[in-house]
Each structure stands twice: as C-alpha cells, then as structure tokens.
Design an enzyme around this catalytic site. Structure first.
Site, PDB file in Angstrom:
ATOM      1  N   GLU A  46       0.497  -1.517  -0.234  1.00  9.70           N
ATOM      2  CA  GLU A  46       0.116   0.137   0.384  1.00  9.70           C
ATOM      3  C   GLU A  46       0.654   1.407  -0.035  1.00  9.70           C
ATOM      4  O   GLU A  46       2.270   1.399   0.505  1.00  9.70           O
ATOM      5  CB  GLU A  46      -1.189   0.147   1.269  1.00  9.70           C
ATOM      6  N   ASP A  81      -4.116   5.850   6.847  1.00  5.70           N
ATOM      7  CA  ASP A  81      -3.627   7.232   7.017  1.00  5.70           C
ATOM      8  C   ASP A  81      -5.046   6.619   8.391  1.00  5.70           C
ATOM      9  O   ASP A  81      -4.172   6.157   9.611  1.00  5.70           O
ATOM     10  CB  ASP A  81      -4.240   7.583   5.714  1.00  5.70           C
TER      11      ASP A  81
END
Ligand code: 5GP
Length: 178
Positions: free
Chosen positions: A100, A104
């Site tokens: 990835e 977040d």
C-alpha cells in the site's frame, strides 16, 4: 513566475526512498525465505512503490493487484471503501504481502485485511510505504513501514492530489490551492 512545483515541499527525495526500499526488500527476503509470496499492489497509489519493492526482494514473487476507491478527489478520508478491481487468481494457502502507498485512518487497510481473510491465505503481511500514526482510527498490524510521517497531505511517488502528481520521483507535502 510561480509554477506548480513551488507548491510542493520535498519530504523524501528519490535517493532516500530507494535506500529505504532496499532495506524493506532485504527484510521481506529474510522473513519469507524459502517461500514464493504473492505481492498484492493496491491500485493506483502503490504502483511506483510496488515496482521498486518487488525488485528489491530476492524471492520468486508473484504479482497481483487490487483496486479500491476510498478518497474521491478529497484530502479527507471518507471511510467508504469499494473494490473496483479484484485479484485474478486464488490466494488460498499462499503467503500474501499487501503493498500500500499510505495507511492514514487505517479504514481501507482494515477492509482489505477482512477481504483477504475470507480467501484463506496461509499468511498476510502488510507493507506500506507511509504511515500517518496520528490519524489512525483503527489499529492495523503493519509489518513493514517505509516512513512514519506527520499528519500532512503528501503527494508524489504514487500519491495523488486530484489524480495528479503520482509521477513525481519524490514524496512531498502539497501546499497548493485546494
Ligand atoms: P485510509 O483508509 O488509511 O484513511 O486511507 C488510505 C488511502 O487514503 C491511501 O491509500 C491514499 O489513497 C489516501 N491517502 C491518505 N492520506 C493521503 C495523503 O496524505 N496523500 C494522498 N495523496 N493520499 C492519501
């Protein structure tokens, strides 16, 4: 004259990214010695990272991709995740490395891990180039993290702003007009 480039502060230059990926690749190579893992790149943001990472891994890897949409053109996570492109082969009984660009809030990765689990792989590891720990809303086990960054909106090296800037060879903080 002001150009688009003046709105971007470099956070990690190409050399620094390259060095860190070499370390991650060596670590994955050690951890998965004797295995043929499937690397699953999450589209579109992981593409440059994925391409560099697999070449830093000294194992017979296979490549797959998953597309998810979670952001739209916004700079705030919506928490809404949808699979837009799925794996083309089974991962049952295999060692998977999810690749990835950035974790977040963690909501996208939480969804992806749940989706992986239903496919009964032998193991799943998560490798993310960036992590924003201050913004985490769920706790995700991250096996490999390139850089931990403060809660700023970053672009480049796969990361976009409104679809643009993914091609920048460095990671920068976007300070332009929104
Ligand atoms: P999460 O679900 O963890 O909140 O968000 C993950 C996705 O949000 C990432 O794959 C990426 O597409 C997007 N994202 C989160 N933070 C940033 C950021 O600082 N810059 C960019 N360009 N995308 C981000």
């Amino acid at each position: 004259m002001t150009t688009w480039r003046d709105h971007i502060d470099v956070l990690y230059d190409a050399e620094t990214i390259k060095r860190r990926i070499a370390e991650l690749g060596a670590q994955i190579t050690r951890d998965l010695a004797g295995r043929s893992p499937i690397f699953v790149g999450i589209l579109k943001g992981s593409v440059p990272f994925f391409a560099d990472l697999i070449r830093a891994v000294d194992l017979p890897v296979q490549c797959e991709f998953m597309g998810i949409s979670s952001y739209g053109d916004d700079t705030e996570s919506s928490g809404v995740v949808q699979i837009t492109y799925d794996l083309t082969k089974t991962i049952e009984g295999q060692d998977v490395v999810l690749v990835e660009d950035i974790v977040d809030t963690g909501l996208s990765m939480q969804y992806l891990l749940a989706s992986m689990a239903t496919r009964r792989p032998r193991s799943v590891r998560v490798c993310t180039l960036l992590e924003k720990p201050d913004n985490a809303r769920v706790k995700i086990p991250l096996d490999y993290v390139g850089f931990r960054i403060p809660n700023e909106f970053v672009i480049g090296y796969g990361l976009d702003y409104a679809g643009k800037y993914r091609n920048l060879p460095f990671i920068g903080v976007y300070r332009g007009p929104t």
